[in-house]
Design a protein around this motif. Structure first.
Motif, mmCIF file in Angstrom:
data_model
loop_
_atom_site.group_PDB
_atom_site.id
_atom_site.type_symbol
_atom_site.label_atom_id
_atom_site.label_comp_id
_atom_site.label_asym_id
_atom_site.label_seq_id
_atom_site.Cartn_x
_atom_site.Cartn_y
_atom_site.Cartn_z
ATOM 1 N N ASP A 130 2.688 -3.756 5.236
ATOM 2 C CA ASP A 130 1.534 -3.219 4.522
ATOM 3 C C ASP A 130 0.782 -4.290 3.744
ATOM 4 O OD1 ASP A 130 1.693 -0.502 5.270
ATOM 5 O OD2 ASP A 130 3.340 -0.191 3.885
ATOM 6 N N ASN A 189 -6.087 0.584 -7.187
ATOM 7 C CA ASN A 189 -4.691 0.928 -7.448
ATOM 8 C C ASN A 189 -4.139 -0.018 -8.503
ATOM 9 O OD1 ASN A 189 -3.204 -1.407 -6.244
ATOM 10 N ND2 ASN A 189 -4.124 -0.702 -4.343
ATOM 11 N N THR A 224 6.888 -2.545 3.571
ATOM 12 C CA THR A 224 5.976 -3.028 2.523
ATOM 13 C C THR A 224 5.444 -4.418 2.849
ATOM 14 O OG1 THR A 224 7.866 -3.823 1.237
ATOM 15 C CG2 THR A 224 6.997 -1.641 0.696
ATOM 16 N N GLU A 282 -6.601 3.795 7.450
ATOM 17 C CA GLU A 282 -5.199 3.552 7.117
ATOM 18 C C GLU A 282 -4.353 3.432 8.381
ATOM 19 O OE1 GLU A 282 -3.620 3.327 3.913
ATOM 20 O OE2 GLU A 282 -5.695 2.887 3.438
ATOM 21 N N THR A 322 -2.980 8.549 2.601
ATOM 22 C CA THR A 322 -2.581 7.524 3.550
ATOM 23 C C THR A 322 -1.665 8.140 4.584
ATOM 24 O OG1 THR A 322 -1.711 5.273 3.778
ATOM 25 C CG2 THR A 322 -0.495 6.768 2.330
ATOM 26 N N ARG A 370 0.815 -1.202 0.000
ATOM 27 C CA ARG A 370 0.000 0.000 0.000
ATOM 28 C C ARG A 370 0.852 1.256 0.000
ATOM 29 N NH1 ARG A 370 -5.188 -0.825 1.585
ATOM 30 N NH2 ARG A 370 -5.356 1.091 2.751
ATOM 31 N N THR A 371 2.128 1.149 0.272
ATOM 32 C CA THR A 371 3.016 2.291 0.200
ATOM 33 C C THR A 371 4.269 1.888 -0.540
ATOM 34 O OG1 THR A 371 4.034 1.730 2.315
ATOM 35 C CG2 THR A 371 2.198 3.275 2.386
ATOM 36 N N ARG A 396 -1.547 7.238 -1.702
ATOM 37 C CA ARG A 396 -1.433 5.900 -2.274
ATOM 38 C C ARG A 396 -1.687 5.971 -3.776
ATOM 39 N NH1 ARG A 396 -5.700 3.233 -0.937
ATOM 40 N NH2 ARG A 396 -6.743 4.794 0.332
ATOM 41 N N SER A 397 -1.252 4.945 -4.478
ATOM 42 C CA SER A 397 -1.509 4.874 -5.912
ATOM 43 C C SER A 397 -2.996 4.635 -6.157
ATOM 44 C CB SER A 397 -0.698 3.736 -6.550
ATOM 45 O OG SER A 397 0.677 3.977 -6.413
#
Length: 615
Positions: free
Chosen positions: A44, A432, A41, A94, A138, A4-5, A127-128
């Protein structure tokens, strides 16, 4: 689940006089770490318990409400949290998600301790997303450490991505804040997406045929979402002022010094003053109609008050009264003595909205299954929920399947080349990029495994940019792929498909109404429309299940009982007419105790097939 990041940070265990401490460090340090450590990551990507997430978000938002709701309010009396509840809940989710992932990591769970943030990292980021306009905010891991009490003398509240984000004007170019020729109107409607416009305009056209004057305010800040209807349909169409959504600046009142007020979430103490300080970033940097800044909200309320004072309508008609502009409009209607009517524009599930709240007096839902949700989400003390279908679906009765089939074939085989024998349409959501790719892999692998000469047409969500699918179309192997024109969308081509696939696009309901087989795709736990439980779709969690479902189509579609369809959407082709009649009746006589279409929970449906309502 995809990360998510995208930050290059890791979490490593250190100590502070024997007490466990967890420090955010650059990932290069992890290779030499001799204590417990993990890449953020990986944290996440951890799946969390949905019930714990929901209850945690609820606890935090309630605490923020008690603590700070009155710190800022519009002149009309709407507090900042009430109006901005949806983006706030998403951001809080989040934070809670990250805290739950920490607890699920065994080394931290066995030795919990304070977090030390990474110096200079922004606390709020993005976030994307494949959406053209929506900003997916986020909290960074340093932001998590910050709300838990870590010192942050060198950390800006905004990430570099947010600080460097070019502010481009998203305003309409239509003239005039408040035209002098508006005159008295019977109905004032608001739209800011193409789904709103397509849902409301059939109702306004019906009202016009009945002699009612209506004004539709087009508040869209994305050119693709604007309404093209107008005088030809019998009602007026006006755009928002050109600079309404470009107002930014500090959210006064939300920057308070630290204090001792905290909220507990699964063993973590979130400092409320710091949390509100981060939430102020959303209210200061957001823009456009779906995420107006706080200063825009204040200005929009004043503008709406002027419009209502001038037009004096008996009804304010909405297709979203949960997001900021809808909340404003519903409450403005209340202050001006107008009835508020909300028409459901998309499918609902218990988890389909960030904040399950509806503020209008009359709530129009699509199907019988929406009654319970509408009743549970209603906030107006005199709210009534009516099952009257979906005006946007009225036109389905006259669709040309042959025309839509030719469109699909021309997309997949332009220039007269041979088209695939069978065609699937994928109705997308603005996920995303990684999430989109996982759905694409599931679907394309299933199509390839099924055999039978399949092709795939991708129908972007109206809020998506077409470039989100560039890499998919360029794949060397697998079934032929094409992308439908965003102006056509899934509902403009699904009648020509052999099957429609989606996670939770409302187009799945349209396909079911037309007898087009529907696949609800996505990994286990993914939210869907729940059509499978009504016998209207097949749930496919893996490529093999997609292939099996496609192979089963050769036997031909099974007949679907009317009751199953009515549970999801009452479809007779006259929803706009019935909604217009309800609006007119309400304006002239108010609620009628002897109206057979009104019943209390548990009462029998109308024997005359007139829909159903509950109070």
């Amino acid at each position: 689940m995809s990360p998510r990041t995208t930050g290059g940070l890791g979490l490593v265990r250190s100590s502070n006089v024997g007490k466990p401490t967890w420090t955010l460090v650059g990932t290069g340090v992890l290779a030499h770490a001799r204590t417990d450590h993990i890449h953020t990551t990986d944290l996440d990507a951890t799946t969390v318990d949905k019930q714990l997430l929901r209850s945690g978000v609820e606890d935090v938002v309630e605490a923020v409400d008690r603590y700070s709701a009155k710190w800022a309010a519009t002149p009309g009396g709407a507090d900042w949290l009430h109006v901005q509840h949806v983006p706030v809940r998403r951001f809080v989710a989040e934070i809670v998600r990250k805290l739950l992932t920490l607890n699920s990591w065994a080394p931290f769970a066995s030795a919990p301790g304070p977090l030390t943030l990474a110096p200079y990292e922004g606390l709020v980021g993005l976030r994307s997303s494949s959406s053209r306009e929506y900003l997916a905010y986020t909290v960074t891991w340093s932001g998590v450490a910050y709300v838990l009490g870590a010192a942050a003398p060198h950390n800006p509240t905004r990430s570099a991505q947010l600080r460097n984000r070019a502010r481009t004007s998203t305003a309409n170019t239509e003239p005039s804040p408040l035209p002098t020729d508006l005159g008295r109107q019977d109905v004032l409607a608001l739209s800011w997406t193409s789904r709103h416009a397509a849902t409301l305009t059939p109702v306004l056209a019906e009202l016009a045929r009945g002699g009612q004057r209506s004004l539709l305010l087009d508040l869209a800040t994305d050119a693709a979402e604007r309404c093209s209807a107008g005088p030809a349909m019998g009602f007026e169409l006006r755009a928002a002022p050109s600079d309404l959504f470009t107002v930014s600046g500090t959210a006064e009142g939300l920057h308070r010094p630290d204090d001792e007020q905290v909220v507990q979430v699964e063993g973590h103490s979130i400092q409320l003053a710091r949390l509100v300080r981060l939430l102020s970033v959303l209210l200061e940097t957001s823009g456009g109609c779906t995420q107006p800044s706080w200063r825009t909200v204040v200005r929009a309320e004043s503008w709406l008050d002027d419009i209502l004072s001038t037009t004096r309508p008996h009804t304010v008609l909405l297709s979203n009264d949960t997001s900021p502009l809808g909340v404003l409009a519903a409450h403005a209607a209340e202050r001006h003595g107008a009835n508020s009517v909300h028409v459901q524009h998309g499918a609902w599930t218990p988890e389909s909205v960030a904040w399950p709240a509806l503020h209008s007096r009359d709530i129009i839902v699509m199907g019988e299954r929406d009654l319970a949700l509408g009743r549970g989400w209603a906030r107006h003390p005199e709210a009534e929920v009516h099952v009257l279908g979906q005006p946007r679906f009225d036109v389905l009765t006259s669709l040309s399947r042959q025309t839509q089939r030719r469109y699909l074939e021309n997309l997949l085989a332009p220039g007269g080349r041979r088209a695939p024998t069978r065609i699937a349409v994928w109705a997308c959501q603005p996920f995303n990029p990684d999430h989109l790719e996982s759905h694409a892999d599931l679907l394309l692998d299933g199509l390839a495994e099924a055999g039978g000469d399949w092709g795939l047409v991708i129908a972007p969500h109206p809020a998506q940019g077409a470039d989100a699918f560039t890499a998919l179309v360029k794949r060397d192997a697998g079934p032929p792929i094409a992308v439908a024109d965003p102006r056509v969308g899934a509902r403009g081509c699904l009648a020509g498909a052999d099957v429609l696939a989606s996670a939770y696009s409302t187009c799945g309901i349209e396909a079911a109404l037309l007898g087009i087989p529907v696949l609800e795709i996505g990994p286990p736990g993914e939210r869907t429309l729940g059509l499978t439980s009504h016998g209207l779709a097949t749930r496919c969690e893996a490529a093999g299940e997609v292939a099996e479902a496609l192979s089963g189509l050769r036997a031909g579609p099974a007949p679907i009982p009317r009751a199953a369809l009515d549970a999801v959407c009452r479809w007779r082709g006259d929803s706009a007419t019935r909604i217009a009649q309800l609006i007119t009746d309400r304006a002239t006589s108010g609620p009628r105790a002897d109206d057979s279409t009104h019943h209390h929970p548990g009462a029998a449906a109308s024997p005359k097939d007139e829909g159903a309502s509950i109070r």
